[in-house]
Enzyme design. Structure first.
Site, mmCIF file in Angstrom:
data_model
loop_
_atom_site.group_PDB
_atom_site.id
_atom_site.type_symbol
_atom_site.label_atom_id
_atom_site.label_comp_id
_atom_site.label_asym_id
_atom_site.label_seq_id
_atom_site.Cartn_x
_atom_site.Cartn_y
_atom_site.Cartn_z
ATOM 1 N N TYR A 183 45.436 35.774 47.429
ATOM 2 C CA TYR A 183 46.096 36.957 46.853
ATOM 3 C C TYR A 183 46.654 37.842 47.962
ATOM 4 O O TYR A 183 47.844 38.196 47.968
ATOM 5 C CB TYR A 183 45.106 37.756 45.991
ATOM 6 N N THR A 241 49.022 46.467 48.643
ATOM 7 C CA THR A 241 47.576 46.652 48.614
ATOM 8 C C THR A 241 47.002 46.829 50.016
ATOM 9 O O THR A 241 47.583 46.335 50.995
ATOM 10 C CB THR A 241 46.924 45.420 47.951
ATOM 11 N N ASP A 242 45.839 47.470 50.098
ATOM 12 C CA ASP A 242 45.154 47.574 51.393
ATOM 13 C C ASP A 242 44.574 46.231 51.836
ATOM 14 O O ASP A 242 44.202 46.056 52.994
ATOM 15 C CB ASP A 242 44.051 48.647 51.346
ATOM 16 N N GLU A 243 44.502 45.248 50.904
ATOM 17 C CA GLU A 243 43.871 43.968 51.251
ATOM 18 C C GLU A 243 44.676 43.197 52.285
ATOM 19 O O GLU A 243 44.156 42.266 52.894
ATOM 20 C CB GLU A 243 43.666 43.117 50.001
ATOM 21 N N ILE A 278 48.332 49.281 36.100
ATOM 22 C CA ILE A 278 48.904 50.419 36.832
ATOM 23 C C ILE A 278 50.310 50.710 36.329
ATOM 24 O O ILE A 278 50.696 51.876 36.144
ATOM 25 C CB ILE A 278 48.922 50.139 38.362
ATOM 26 N N TYR A 288 28.452 40.233 43.220
ATOM 27 C CA TYR A 288 28.624 39.159 44.195
ATOM 28 C C TYR A 288 27.779 39.456 45.449
ATOM 29 O O TYR A 288 27.876 40.549 46.029
ATOM 30 C CB TYR A 288 30.086 39.035 44.621
ATOM 31 N N THR A 291 52.258 38.122 30.960
ATOM 32 C CA THR A 291 51.238 37.117 31.279
ATOM 33 C C THR A 291 49.937 37.553 30.607
ATOM 34 O O THR A 291 49.900 38.567 29.894
ATOM 35 C CB THR A 291 51.004 37.041 32.804
ATOM 36 N N ALA A 313 56.810 39.870 32.170
ATOM 37 C CA ALA A 313 56.731 38.513 31.617
ATOM 38 C C ALA A 313 55.617 38.382 30.579
ATOM 39 O O ALA A 313 55.488 37.332 29.956
ATOM 40 C CB ALA A 313 56.493 37.515 32.747
#
Ligand code: NAD
Ligand code: DAU
Length: 354
Positions: A158, A132-134, A11, A215, A34, A32
């Site tokens: 997370y 996030t919506d999570e 993003i 899943y 990653t 960084a």
């Protein structure tokens, strides 16, 4: 100038490229690099005099302090994070270090700068926290969509780390009057998404004739937001959002995972036909631990206050996305070597077909 963290990710790179295209204001990207950050994502920014890059880690508090003091940005748009739920289940600590401690480092560095500014500049400063919506947890089938007032109930390491960061951001507004804004958005999709996430993983596997891992029963519901729409919402919030406020951002494209995967298969049957339909590769595998069943976003605050709404229809966005992966096989090759293969091995080879 503004700061962006995590601008070499999915993003963040879209935000940086759109910003350099549309705005005249310089931008410093702190990343960084990653496994999820790819300098190649910003190839198009190379040589642009408004683009600056620091290879730096937000966990490095003194570096963050030095950067704020040296560059004196008028705003920061904070994307840098460990972003993959499955990795947070496998190895949670990195999520605390980057998502929580890294965010607090940035809040402190920003606050130290802002307290030295004249009142009108301090007032105009913005700390935009991309969340996030999570953080809201999972909805029952008949529950109303998440509003900004929905209780926080994170279910994965997370989302717990993102929720924690959101609380710190709120505290810096409440306690120190640092002008912060948090956005909570739904699942993004589009070009340059790392193929650990559902949509690029399915495209990647389907093109290689490999199983498409769904899943559980695949009836989990997500609201898909095109990354370019997300970035346009962030620019609107940065320009006109109210400090101390939070804004939900959704794509108005609510679908089950199985429908998303089937849609990609149908598109590939058209664009890259194989002897048998791609849907034959769909494989139901062991479910994610603690898997959230349903997310849905009520974005009426953003629409009412800032006049924003998503422009990309899912049917158009997914076609553009699939086509991007077809046209950019060199990018896919470069990001799926080495550690990616180890991740896939660890994550999927132990997940028996159901
Ligand atoms: P991503 O994993 O693609 O990119 C993360 C970027 O942050 C990478 O460039 C990485 O190198 C960098 N980074 C990681 N740790 C860092 C550290 N300690 N210091 C500096 N840089 C570091 O993530 P993304 O999908 O682009 O997500 C960006 C942000 O948006 C995240 O905060 C994520 O929680 C949030 N978000 C993502 C989605 C989504 O669907 N992808 C949806 C809602 C919110
Ligand atoms: O809702 C916003 C969140 O969306 C962001 O905060 C996260 O950073 C981002 O990773 C994303 O989280 P999800 O867990 O929803 O995304 P992911 O692409 O991993 O999974 C989407 C759905 O697909 C989810 O229900 C799990 C399922 N899934 C995922 C993978 C990787 C599968 O069925 N098979 C898979 O192999």
């Amino acid at each position: 100038m503004i700061f962006v963290t995590g601008g070499c990710g999915f993003i963040g790179s879209c935000f940086v490229l759109d910003w350099l295209r549309d705005q005249q204001e310089p931008l410093l990207n702190i990343d960084a690099l990653t496994y999820a950050g790819h300098p190649g994502n910003l190839e198009a920014a190379a040589g642009n005099p408004n683009y600056h890059f620091v290879h730096g880690d937000i966990r490095d508090k003194s570096l963050m302090r030095d950067l704020f003091q040296q560059w004196k940005p008028r705003a920061i748009v904070h994307f840098a994070a460990e972003s993959h739920v499955d990795r947070s289940i496998a190895a949670p600590s990195a999520f605390v270090d980057t998502n929580v401690t890294g965010t607090v480092n940035l809040l402190q560095a920003a606050q130290e700068l802002v307290q030295t500014l004249p009142p009108e500049e301090a007032h105009a400063f913005r700390f935009l926290n991309v969340s996030t919506d999570e953080v809201f947890g999972s909805l029952e089938p008949t529950d109303a969509a998440f509003s900004e007032a929905h209780r926080y109930q994170p279910n994965s390491p997370y989302s717990a780390s993102k929720a924690s960061a959101d609380h710190f951001v709120r505290a810096w507004w409440h306690t120190y009057q640092l002008p912060t804004i948090t956005t909570n958005c739904s699942n993004n999709y589009g070009p340059r998404q790392f193929p650990e996430k559902l949509i690029p993983l399915v495209i990647h596997n389907a093109l290689r004739g490999q199983p498409l891992p769904v899943y559980g029963d695949g009836m989990q519901v997500r609201d898909w937001l095109h990354v370019s729409d997300h970035c346009s919402a962030l620019r609107a919030v940065l320009a006109q959002g109210r400090p101390g406020e939070t804004y939900n951002i959704g794509g108005r494209s609510v679908m089950t995972n199985l429908d998303v995967v089937r849609g990609i298969c149908a598109m590939l049957d058209e664009l890259r036909p194989r002897a048998t339909p791609h849907a034959g590769l769909i494989t139901h595998v062991t479910d994610r631990r603690g898997h959230d069943r349903r997310y849905a976003i009520d974005d009426s605050r953003l629409a009412a206050e800032l006049g924003w709404q998503p422009k990309m229809r899912f049917a158009d966005g997914i076609r553009q996305t699939v086509q991007w992966y077809l046209d950019n096989s060199a990018w896919v090759e470069s990001v799926t070597s080495g550690s990616y293969r180890q991740w896939v091995e660890q994550q999927y080879h132990s997940r028996a077909a159901r």
